[in-house]
Design a protein around this motif. Structure first.
Motif, PDB file in Angstrom:
ATOM      1  N   GLU A  72       0.835  -1.202   0.000  1.00 26.77           N
ATOM      2  CA  GLU A  72       0.000   0.000   0.000  1.00 26.77           C
ATOM      3  C   GLU A  72       0.871   1.254   0.000  1.00 26.77           C
ATOM      4  O   GLU A  72       0.575   2.230  -0.690  1.00 26.77           O
ATOM      5  CB  GLU A  72      -0.955   0.019   1.190  1.00 26.77           C
ATOM      6  N   MET A 107      -4.292  -5.378  -2.395  1.00 26.34           N
ATOM      7  CA  MET A 107      -5.677  -5.788  -2.129  1.00 26.34           C
ATOM      8  C   MET A 107      -5.811  -7.312  -2.084  1.00 26.34           C
ATOM      9  O   MET A 107      -6.538  -7.851  -1.255  1.00 26.34           O
ATOM     10  CB  MET A 107      -6.617  -5.235  -3.207  1.00 26.34           C
ATOM     11  N   LEU A 148      -4.420  -8.499   1.201  1.00 27.30           N
ATOM     12  CA  LEU A 148      -5.365  -8.140   2.250  1.00 27.30           C
ATOM     13  C   LEU A 148      -6.538  -9.125   2.249  1.00 27.30           C
ATOM     14  O   LEU A 148      -6.961  -9.605   3.307  1.00 27.30           O
ATOM     15  CB  LEU A 148      -5.868  -6.706   2.066  1.00 27.30           C
ATOM     16  N   VAL A 171      -7.605 -11.594   5.477  1.00 23.35           N
ATOM     17  CA  VAL A 171      -8.865 -11.519   6.215  1.00 23.35           C
ATOM     18  C   VAL A 171      -9.622 -12.843   6.237  1.00 23.35           C
ATOM     19  O   VAL A 171     -10.654 -12.943   6.893  1.00 23.35           O
ATOM     20  CB  VAL A 171      -9.781 -10.368   5.721  1.00 23.35           C
ATOM     21  N   ILE A 190     -11.837  -8.607  10.152  1.00 19.40           N
ATOM     22  CA  ILE A 190     -11.792  -7.611   9.086  1.00 19.40           C
ATOM     23  C   ILE A 190     -11.486  -6.217   9.626  1.00 19.40           C
ATOM     24  O   ILE A 190     -10.693  -5.472   9.038  1.00 19.40           O
ATOM     25  CB  ILE A 190     -13.093  -7.603   8.229  1.00 19.40           C
ATOM     26  N   TYR A 228      -8.125  -4.394   8.414  1.00 23.97           N
ATOM     27  CA  TYR A 228      -8.225  -3.160   7.632  1.00 23.97           C
ATOM     28  C   TYR A 228      -7.522  -2.010   8.340  1.00 23.97           C
ATOM     29  O   TYR A 228      -6.785  -1.236   7.717  1.00 23.97           O
ATOM     30  CB  TYR A 228      -9.693  -2.816   7.363  1.00 23.97           C
ATOM     31  N   TRP A 235      -3.780  -2.517   8.020  1.00 30.34           N
ATOM     32  CA  TRP A 235      -3.382  -2.279   6.621  1.00 30.34           C
ATOM     33  C   TRP A 235      -3.306  -0.780   6.336  1.00 30.34           C
ATOM     34  O   TRP A 235      -2.305  -0.284   5.808  1.00 30.34           O
ATOM     35  CB  TRP A 235      -4.393  -2.966   5.708  1.00 30.34           C
ATOM     36  N   VAL A 236      -4.348  -0.067   6.719  1.00 26.40           N
ATOM     37  CA  VAL A 236      -4.379   1.382   6.501  1.00 26.40           C
ATOM     38  C   VAL A 236      -3.301   2.068   7.334  1.00 26.40           C
ATOM     39  O   VAL A 236      -2.637   2.997   6.869  1.00 26.40           O
ATOM     40  CB  VAL A 236      -5.774   1.961   6.828  1.00 26.40           C
TER      41      VAL A 236
END
Length: 109
Positions: A15, A45, A48, A52, A57, A61, A64-65
């Motif tokens: 990312e 993606m 990710l 998950v 989730i 998430y 990840w962010v």
């Protein structure tokens, strides 16, 4: 650390790559940076999505962010000479603490 967490970390690092890559695409007008950026998006993606399968989730998430935001901010400071003020660095450190907290309280190893 399980393979799902490793996949999630790699997804977060990708990312960072695609986020920084956006700057180099110049609005997707440069072919090579555009292809590399889109490739990193798809891979990020995809990883990710695999992570998950076993991780919650919301946790996945957020991590990840968080990895992406931290990495993009640091890369912006290094590559684009964005400000590296003490307050920015402090809040980026808090972000790392939050990511680690989510990992350790997720109930998965």
């Amino acid at each position: 650390m399980t393979s799902s967490w490793i996949l999630l970390i790699v997804a977060g690092l990708l990312e960072v790559c695609w986020t920084i890559g956006l700057k180099y695409t110049q609005g997707f007008s440069r072919p090579l940076p555009s292809v590399l950026t889109v490739g990193a998006m798809i891979a990020s993606m995809g990883l990710l999505g695999l992570a998950v399968k076993q991780l919650p989730i919301g946790t996945a998430y957020a991590v990840w962010v968080g990895i992406g935001a931290f990495g993009a901010a640091i890369a912006g400071m290094v590559l684009f000479h964005e400000p590296a003020t003490p307050s920015r660095l402090f809040f980026l450190a808090l972000l790392i603490v939050a990511i680690m907290g989510l990992k350790f309280t997720s109930g998965t190893h």
